[in-house]
Enzyme design. Sequence first.
Site, PDB file in Angstrom:
ATOM      1  N   GLU A  20      24.132   0.590  -3.126  1.00 34.29           N
ATOM      2  CA  GLU A  20      25.231   0.544  -4.102  1.00 34.29           C
ATOM      3  C   GLU A  20      26.572   0.416  -3.377  1.00 34.29           C
ATOM      4  OE1 GLU A  20      26.978   4.030  -5.528  1.00 34.29           O
ATOM      5  OE2 GLU A  20      25.390   5.365  -4.813  1.00 34.29           O
ATOM      6  N   LYS A  81      35.515   1.118 -10.442  1.00 40.25           N
ATOM      7  CA  LYS A  81      34.158   1.685 -10.495  1.00 40.25           C
ATOM      8  C   LYS A  81      33.432   1.057 -11.681  1.00 40.25           C
ATOM      9  CE  LYS A  81      31.851   6.139 -11.373  1.00 40.25           C
ATOM     10  NZ  LYS A  81      31.990   7.599 -11.339  1.00 40.25           N
ATOM     11  N   VAL A 101      25.021   3.692  -9.247  1.00 45.84           N
ATOM     12  CA  VAL A 101      23.557   3.603  -9.278  1.00 45.84           C
ATOM     13  C   VAL A 101      23.111   2.836 -10.533  1.00 45.84           C
ATOM     14  CG1 VAL A 101      21.429   4.948  -9.529  1.00 45.84           C
ATOM     15  CG2 VAL A 101      23.178   5.663  -7.871  1.00 45.84           C
ATOM     16  N   ASP A 131      28.670  15.334 -20.787  1.00 41.07           N
ATOM     17  CA  ASP A 131      28.843  14.180 -19.910  1.00 41.07           C
ATOM     18  C   ASP A 131      27.539  13.979 -19.154  1.00 41.07           C
ATOM     19  OD1 ASP A 131      29.508  12.326 -17.950  1.00 41.07           O
ATOM     20  OD2 ASP A 131      31.274  13.394 -17.239  1.00 41.07           O
ATOM     21  N   SER A 133      25.470  11.066 -16.808  1.00 43.45           N
ATOM     22  CA  SER A 133      25.606   9.782 -16.111  1.00 43.45           C
ATOM     23  C   SER A 133      24.680   8.731 -16.703  1.00 43.45           C
ATOM     24  CB  SER A 133      25.265   9.962 -14.638  1.00 43.45           C
ATOM     25  OG  SER A 133      25.304   8.714 -13.968  1.00 43.45           O
ATOM     26  N   ALA A 134      25.178   7.506 -16.754  1.00 47.55           N
ATOM     27  CA  ALA A 134      24.364   6.366 -17.183  1.00 47.55           C
ATOM     28  C   ALA A 134      23.241   6.086 -16.182  1.00 47.55           C
ATOM     29  CB  ALA A 134      25.252   5.133 -17.330  1.00 47.55           C
ATOM     30  N   ASP A 135      23.301   6.691 -15.000  1.00 48.59           N
ATOM     31  CA  ASP A 135      22.223   6.508 -14.022  1.00 48.59           C
ATOM     32  C   ASP A 135      20.866   6.865 -14.636  1.00 48.59           C
ATOM     33  OD1 ASP A 135      24.313   5.988 -12.308  1.00 48.59           O
ATOM     34  OD2 ASP A 135      23.961   7.710 -10.993  1.00 48.59           O
ATOM     35  N   LYS A 152      23.459  14.861  -7.395  1.00 50.94           N
ATOM     36  CA  LYS A 152      24.605  15.472  -6.717  1.00 50.94           C
ATOM     37  C   LYS A 152      24.750  16.952  -7.066  1.00 50.94           C
ATOM     38  CE  LYS A 152      26.563  11.989  -8.101  1.00 50.94           C
ATOM     39  NZ  LYS A 152      27.513  11.154  -8.769  1.00 50.94           N
TER      40      LYS A 152
HETATM   41  N1  PSU Z   1      26.584   9.897  -4.742  1.00 52.96           N
HETATM   42  C1  PSU Z   1      27.504  10.024  -3.769  1.00 52.96           C
HETATM   43  N2  PSU Z   1      28.683   9.446  -3.928  1.00 52.96           N
HETATM   44  C2  PSU Z   1      28.968   8.685  -5.021  1.00 52.96           C
HETATM   45  C3  PSU Z   1      28.002   8.541  -6.038  1.00 52.96           C
HETATM   46  C4  PSU Z   1      26.832   9.158  -5.854  1.00 52.96           C
HETATM   47  O1  PSU Z   1      27.275  10.663  -2.761  1.00 52.96           O
HETATM   48  O2  PSU Z   1      30.052   8.148  -5.107  1.00 52.96           O
HETATM   49  C5  PSU Z   1      28.312   7.646  -7.223  1.00 52.96           C
HETATM   50  C6  PSU Z   1      27.082   6.817  -7.513  1.00 52.96           C
HETATM   51  O3  PSU Z   1      27.479   5.466  -7.554  1.00 52.96           O
HETATM   52  C7  PSU Z   1      26.629   7.317  -8.864  1.00 52.96           C
HETATM   53  C8  PSU Z   1      27.927   7.689  -9.485  1.00 52.96           C
HETATM   54  O4  PSU Z   1      25.937   6.337  -9.576  1.00 52.96           O
HETATM   55  O5  PSU Z   1      28.599   8.341  -8.418  1.00 52.96           O
HETATM   56  C9  PSU Z   1      27.763   8.564 -10.711  1.00 52.96           C
HETATM   57  O6  PSU Z   1      28.969   8.609 -11.391  1.00 52.96           O
HETATM   58  P1  PSU Z   1      28.984   9.084 -12.920  1.00 52.96           P
HETATM   59  O7  PSU Z   1      28.691  10.542 -12.859  1.00 52.96           O
HETATM   60  O8  PSU Z   1      30.409   8.774 -13.375  1.00 52.96           O
HETATM   61  O9  PSU Z   1      27.959   8.272 -13.622  1.00 52.96           O
HETATM   62 MN    MN Z   2      30.081  10.541 -16.597  1.00 54.09          MN
END
Ligand code: PSU
Ligand code: MN
Length: 300
Positions: A20, A81, A101, A131, A133-135, A152
């Site tokens: 990514e 992003k 991701v 909240d 994540s869309a992951d 994370k």
């Molecule tokens: N893990 C990391 N650093 C990051 C991310 C994940 O160590 O920057 C990023 C990845 O791209 C993941 C995103 O998909 O954070 C998730 O963000 P959100 O919670 O806004 O979906």
């Molecule tokens: Mn989010």
Amino acid sequence: MISAAVRAALDEGRPVVALESSVLAQGLPIPANREAERRMRAAITARHATPAITAVVRGAVTVGLEGADLERFLRREGVGKVSARDLPVAVAQGADGATTVAATLACCVASGLEVFATGGIGGVHRDAPYDESADLAELARSPVTVVCAGAKSILDLPATLERLESLGVTVVGYRTSEFPGFFTAGTGLPVPARAESADELVAIERAMRALGRPGALLVVQPPPAADALGREEVERAVAGALDSARASGLRGAAVTPFLLAAVEAATEGRSLRANLALLEANAALAAEIAASRARGAQRR
Ligand code: PSU
Ligand code: MN
């Protein structure tokens, strides 16, 4: 746009590992993002696989971000992003976008990439308002093997595991029976299955496809022991980071990069060292999986 190196590897059935770009353009600070890119690339090429960083480059979905474009992303000049929902907008508007991701999975599906290494996936956040994540949703519908160090540490890990189960995502611990906590190896949360080798993981993935399962095989491995943080230290740092996020009223896509930076400050950079080490280790395991798949395809 598929780079010449990635195109050749795909055409010849050689192993390719997707990476990514959001971790480079948003997740890690400068200049650690450059070190991460170098170490992941080296881990993959040392195992005779080809790295393929995905991104949206001036509106073009790109697999194999290189050269001047990669430089712009590492300097993060005007790079947004991009999650799954943002992909079509970035394309239509000709923007530079670093893929999360979720968006990277969409790019993998669009271009035939089947193995992907990342640091930690997104998941269910700890704080109300809700909240997620869309992951998670993209993992449920993208037939890709994804290697990570769990979700994370800033997230609600039990809730994230529950959502993965609800969504039917197969989660396998690589040489671990515990769901790793990204910066830390142990979380006390059991993973539903474990495997000891890349070949075993490939066999599970093959069974998924034979069954017509639509989603990802999520492979989790703990961060390398030499650089991993203790569970208590991570929890303290995350609690402080969440307090500052609350105080500044942050919402949406800004939350994850903010929390990662706050944890880094609280651990005096040790979380950053762990982050780089686990990204490298995940790239290495993904390359082994990709190589095992390529050997299997030759035999069949
Ligand atoms: N893990 C990391 N650093 C990051 C991310 C994940 O160590 O920057 C990023 C990845 O791209 C993941 C995103 O998909 O954070 C998730 O963000 P959100 O919670 O806004 O979906
Ligand atoms: Mn989010």
